[in-house]
Motif scaffolding. Structure first.
Motif, mmCIF file in Angstrom:
data_model
loop_
_atom_site.group_PDB
_atom_site.id
_atom_site.type_symbol
_atom_site.label_atom_id
_atom_site.label_comp_id
_atom_site.label_asym_id
_atom_site.label_seq_id
_atom_site.Cartn_x
_atom_site.Cartn_y
_atom_site.Cartn_z
ATOM 1 N N ALA A 138 0.820 -1.198 0.000
ATOM 2 C CA ALA A 138 0.000 0.000 0.000
ATOM 3 C C ALA A 138 0.856 1.250 0.000
ATOM 4 O O ALA A 138 0.353 2.339 -0.214
ATOM 5 N N GLN A 139 2.156 1.081 0.264
ATOM 6 C CA GLN A 139 3.042 2.230 0.354
ATOM 7 C C GLN A 139 3.415 2.734 -1.032
ATOM 8 O O GLN A 139 3.674 1.944 -1.948
ATOM 9 N N THR A 140 3.451 4.039 -1.168
ATOM 10 C CA THR A 140 3.833 4.666 -2.423
ATOM 11 C C THR A 140 4.924 5.689 -2.149
ATOM 12 O O THR A 140 5.167 6.069 -1.007
ATOM 13 N N GLN A 141 5.584 6.124 -3.211
ATOM 14 C CA GLN A 141 6.615 7.148 -3.082
ATOM 15 C C GLN A 141 6.528 8.078 -4.282
ATOM 16 O O GLN A 141 6.509 7.627 -5.429
ATOM 17 N N ARG A 142 6.477 9.362 -4.013
ATOM 18 C CA ARG A 142 6.398 10.349 -5.082
ATOM 19 C C ARG A 142 7.791 10.865 -5.409
ATOM 20 O O ARG A 142 8.560 11.245 -4.523
ATOM 21 N N TYR A 143 8.109 10.876 -6.705
ATOM 22 C CA TYR A 143 9.358 11.441 -7.219
ATOM 23 C C TYR A 143 8.964 12.572 -8.163
ATOM 24 O O TYR A 143 8.566 12.328 -9.307
ATOM 25 N N GLY A 144 9.065 13.804 -7.696
ATOM 26 C CA GLY A 144 8.591 14.919 -8.509
ATOM 27 C C GLY A 144 7.101 14.789 -8.740
ATOM 28 O O GLY A 144 6.313 14.646 -7.800
ATOM 29 N N ASP A 145 6.684 14.778 -9.998
ATOM 30 C CA ASP A 145 5.267 14.675 -10.343
ATOM 31 C C ASP A 145 4.834 13.253 -10.694
ATOM 32 O O ASP A 145 3.738 13.048 -11.209
ATOM 33 N N LEU A 146 5.713 12.275 -10.418
ATOM 34 C CA LEU A 146 5.363 10.885 -10.708
ATOM 35 C C LEU A 146 5.396 10.081 -9.414
ATOM 36 O O LEU A 146 6.371 10.127 -8.663
ATOM 37 N N GLU A 147 4.332 9.352 -9.154
ATOM 38 C CA GLU A 147 4.247 8.525 -7.960
ATOM 39 C C GLU A 147 4.436 7.056 -8.353
ATOM 40 O O GLU A 147 3.937 6.621 -9.399
ATOM 41 N N LEU A 148 5.151 6.310 -7.518
ATOM 42 C CA LEU A 148 5.457 4.910 -7.794
ATOM 43 C C LEU A 148 4.839 4.007 -6.740
ATOM 44 O O LEU A 148 4.741 4.377 -5.567
ATOM 45 N N ARG A 149 4.449 2.829 -7.159
ATOM 46 C CA ARG A 149 4.048 1.772 -6.251
ATOM 47 C C ARG A 149 4.211 0.435 -6.970
ATOM 48 O O ARG A 149 4.600 0.396 -8.143
ATOM 49 N N PHE A 150 3.898 -0.664 -6.275
ATOM 50 C CA PHE A 150 4.061 -1.987 -6.859
ATOM 51 C C PHE A 150 2.727 -2.720 -6.874
ATOM 52 O O PHE A 150 1.855 -2.481 -6.038
ATOM 53 N N THR A 151 2.586 -3.605 -7.833
ATOM 54 C CA THR A 151 1.411 -4.456 -7.913
ATOM 55 C C THR A 151 1.852 -5.902 -8.104
ATOM 56 O O THR A 151 2.904 -6.167 -8.700
ATOM 57 N N SER A 152 1.046 -6.819 -7.575
ATOM 58 C CA SER A 152 1.291 -8.244 -7.814
ATOM 59 C C SER A 152 0.119 -8.851 -8.564
ATOM 60 O O SER A 152 -0.072 -10.070 -8.546
ATOM 61 N N THR A 153 -0.667 -8.015 -9.233
ATOM 62 C CA THR A 153 -1.795 -8.476 -10.027
ATOM 63 C C THR A 153 -1.432 -8.405 -11.499
ATOM 64 O O THR A 153 -0.946 -7.367 -11.965
ATOM 65 N N PHE A 154 -1.636 -9.509 -12.211
ATOM 66 C CA PHE A 154 -1.225 -9.583 -13.609
ATOM 67 C C PHE A 154 -2.302 -10.265 -14.447
ATOM 68 O O PHE A 154 -3.185 -10.940 -13.928
ATOM 69 N N THR A 155 -2.181 -10.102 -15.761
ATOM 70 C CA THR A 155 -3.038 -10.794 -16.698
ATOM 71 C C THR A 155 -2.224 -11.189 -17.917
ATOM 72 O O THR A 155 -1.067 -10.784 -18.063
ATOM 73 N N ASP A 156 -2.814 -11.980 -18.805
ATOM 74 C CA ASP A 156 -2.137 -12.424 -20.036
ATOM 75 C C ASP A 156 -0.792 -13.062 -19.723
ATOM 76 O O ASP A 156 0.227 -12.737 -20.320
ATOM 77 N N SER A 157 -0.775 -13.989 -18.783
ATOM 78 C CA SER A 157 0.482 -14.585 -18.352
ATOM 79 C C SER A 157 0.908 -15.715 -19.277
ATOM 80 O O SER A 157 0.101 -16.506 -19.740
ATOM 81 N N SER A 158 2.220 -15.804 -19.525
ATOM 82 C CA SER A 158 2.802 -16.907 -20.284
ATOM 83 C C SER A 158 4.124 -17.269 -19.651
ATOM 84 O O SER A 158 4.804 -16.415 -19.095
ATOM 85 N N THR A 159 4.489 -18.529 -19.717
ATOM 86 C CA THR A 159 5.767 -18.958 -19.146
ATOM 87 C C THR A 159 6.696 -19.415 -20.243
ATOM 88 O O THR A 159 6.268 -19.971 -21.260
ATOM 89 N N THR A 160 7.998 -19.154 -20.041
ATOM 90 C CA THR A 160 9.009 -19.614 -20.975
ATOM 91 C C THR A 160 10.339 -19.708 -20.255
ATOM 92 O O THR A 160 10.737 -18.799 -19.534
ATOM 93 N N ARG A 161 10.977 -20.850 -20.380
ATOM 94 C CA ARG A 161 12.289 -21.084 -19.783
ATOM 95 C C ARG A 161 12.309 -20.720 -18.302
ATOM 96 O O ARG A 161 13.229 -20.105 -17.802
ATOM 97 N N GLY A 162 11.244 -21.050 -17.605
ATOM 98 C CA GLY A 162 11.187 -20.815 -16.169
ATOM 99 C C GLY A 162 10.838 -19.407 -15.778
ATOM 100 O O GLY A 162 10.849 -19.070 -14.594
ATOM 101 N N MET A 163 10.519 -18.530 -16.722
ATOM 102 C CA MET A 163 10.150 -17.156 -16.434
ATOM 103 C C MET A 163 8.703 -16.921 -16.870
ATOM 104 O O MET A 163 8.137 -17.685 -17.653
#
Length: 481
Positions: A56-81
């Protein structure tokens, strides 16, 4: 990516392949093969995260704010990635498709906080770059977001075969905003899990750069199958105003009586905030970091440490004479780098180095971010206070006086969001700054520092200048002239 959306080159009258047939084709495919993630796994990654799983934590750098998500879609696997597309929370934007390790897939997303609301824009469209297939089965399409004029796309976007990206699937970043750069052209990694996806990594800092900023790779990729890839239209990274907490340094010590002076206060005069992936913290998983400590701080602590105290009451004057090893030795630098991912030395200054998003343990792609200026040093590279050498330091003390000699020490410490220190992650060194005082006070000359290392000279005895201190004076002479 779901095999439900794949298309094949077989006649329409042919029965669609079963999932087992697909798996068999995938097993025989080349390294360019992508195969669909099982339905239950895909549903888990594309659904809303459970409470407490997304930072839930975010950090603002100038006029751009950053955060992380662990929600994804359209997933595909290849060579273990896993190749997948981040699903940002409402009001946030993805910057492109990422390549993640299956057990620790998190991605950076951004939010426009500018008053004008024009720091981020959707692409004007998408250009098809390549189709990925195994045998006759197409699995995915690689797209280049076409950035509006004055904006940069920070990575490619991958969709299941037969589908096209939504118009707002990714955000492009304004190259220059309110008089400063927010997107900078990057370089491409030359190694990694795949030969056709290249991570966007940090380019060299501009020569003479003294601006406080953070060059930040965001884990996105470019498509370039060339063995020696040049940057493409999507090879860009963020260039953000640095977040630096500053305080005044320690007070200059003084000698207030004949007694040995007390220990000086330790001051944290710099704290540089960086995303967690720029500090190596092997004791914590990527998921844990994204949830509990999405941003770390690199602290610089300063103090004056007493080298020696003398009391010449009832005696003739004398001299404090000590040998001091200052700077950062190769051994200390390597140990600190292995523990934290931060390299310190005269040539590099302070560099936070870490693997960008999507790079697993089996690959070696790395990027380096210099924080020398942000940590309070005058140069980004060639920081002479970090040069490891032993010097002689002398200070004259008159008769019937006490005297003291101090050396200014610096300590670099990366800490998590709760201020806990990364295990064994501290680096302390003498900075090469010295203070001498007498009691009663006299206008003594400052301490003298002598370098016992013979100065480098040419064959005729002309001194060779220290290149780290004279970078702007270097002349390049082409061969044959």
């Amino acid at each position: 990516m779901s095999t439900d959306n794949t298309r094949t080159d077989r006649p329409k009258t042919t029965t669609a392949p079963t999932r087992r047939e697909v798996a068999e084709v995938v097993a025989e495919a080349t390294e360019a093969t992508l195969h669909g993630t099982p339905d239950h796994a895909r549903a888990e990654r594309s659904s809303a995260p459970a409470a407490g799983t997304t930072a839930a934590q975010t950090q603002r750098y100038g006029d751009l704010e950053l955060r992380f998500t662990s929600t994804f879609t359209d997933s595909s696997t290849t060579r273990g990635m896993i190749i997948q597309n981040p699903v940002p929370p409402s009001g946030w934007r993805s910057l492109g498709t990422v390549l993640c390790h299956p057990s620790e897939d998190v991605a950076l997303v951004v939010k426009d906080c500018s008053a004008q609301g024009d720091l981020l824009k959707s692409p004007t469209g998408f250009t098809r770059l390549a189709e990925l297939k195994a045998g006759h089965i197409h699995y995915a399409t690689i797209w280049q977001p076409n950035a509006p004029s004055g904006y940069a796309a920070l990575g490619v976007y991958v969709t299941p075969a037969g589908s096209t990206p939504a118009p707002d699937a990714v955000a492009c970043v304004k190259k220059t905003h309110n008089g400063r750069t927010y997107a900078r052209q990057a370089e491409l990694s030359t190694s990694g899990a795949l030969t056709w996806f290249r991570h966007n990594v940090t380019p060299p800092y501009p020569h003479g750069d003294a601006e406080e900023h953070l060059l930040l790779p965001v884990g996105t990729m470019s498509y370039n199958p060339d063995p020696n890839p040049a940057p493409t239209a999507t090879t860009w990274i963020l260039d953000l105003p640095a977040v630096v907490d500053k305080l005044d340094g320690p007070d200059t010590p003084d000698l207030e009586n004949y007694n040995s002076p007390p220990a000086q206060t330790i001051i944290t005069d710099r704290a540089v905030t960086v995303p967690f992936f720029l500090v190596a913290d092997p004791a914590r998983t990527r998921r844990w970091k994204a949830e509990h400590s999405p941003f770390y701080k690199i602290l610089r602590k300063r103090t004056f440490a007493l080298v020696r105290h003398v009391d010449y009451r009832g005696a003739g004057g004398g001299q404090i004479s000590e040998s001091v090893t200052q700077g950062v030795s190769t051994e200390k630098s390597e140990e600190f780098s292995l523990t934290t991912g931060i390299t310190v030395g005269v040539s590099v200054g302070v560099e936070a180095s870490a693997k960008p998003f999507g790079v697993g343990a089996s690959t070696t792609v790395e990027t380096s971010v210099s924080t020398s200026i942000e940590m309070g040093y005058s140069r980004r590279y060639g920081v002479t206070s970090m040069e490891s050498k032993t010097v002689g330091v002398t200070y004259e003390v008159p008769a019937d006086h006490a005297g003291a000699l101090w050396s200014e020490k610096h300590e670099l410490i990366p800490v998590r969001a709760d201020d806990s220190t990364v295990t064994n992650a501290t680096l302390t060194f003498d900075s090469g700054s010295y203070v001498g005082r007498t009691y009663p006070h006299t206008d003594q000359a400052p301490p003298k520092v002598s370098d016992p290392t013979p100065a480098a000279t040419t064959a005729d005895g002309t001194p060779i200048p220290n290149l780290w201190e004279n970078l702007d004076q270097i002349e390049v002479i082409p061969a044959g002239t």
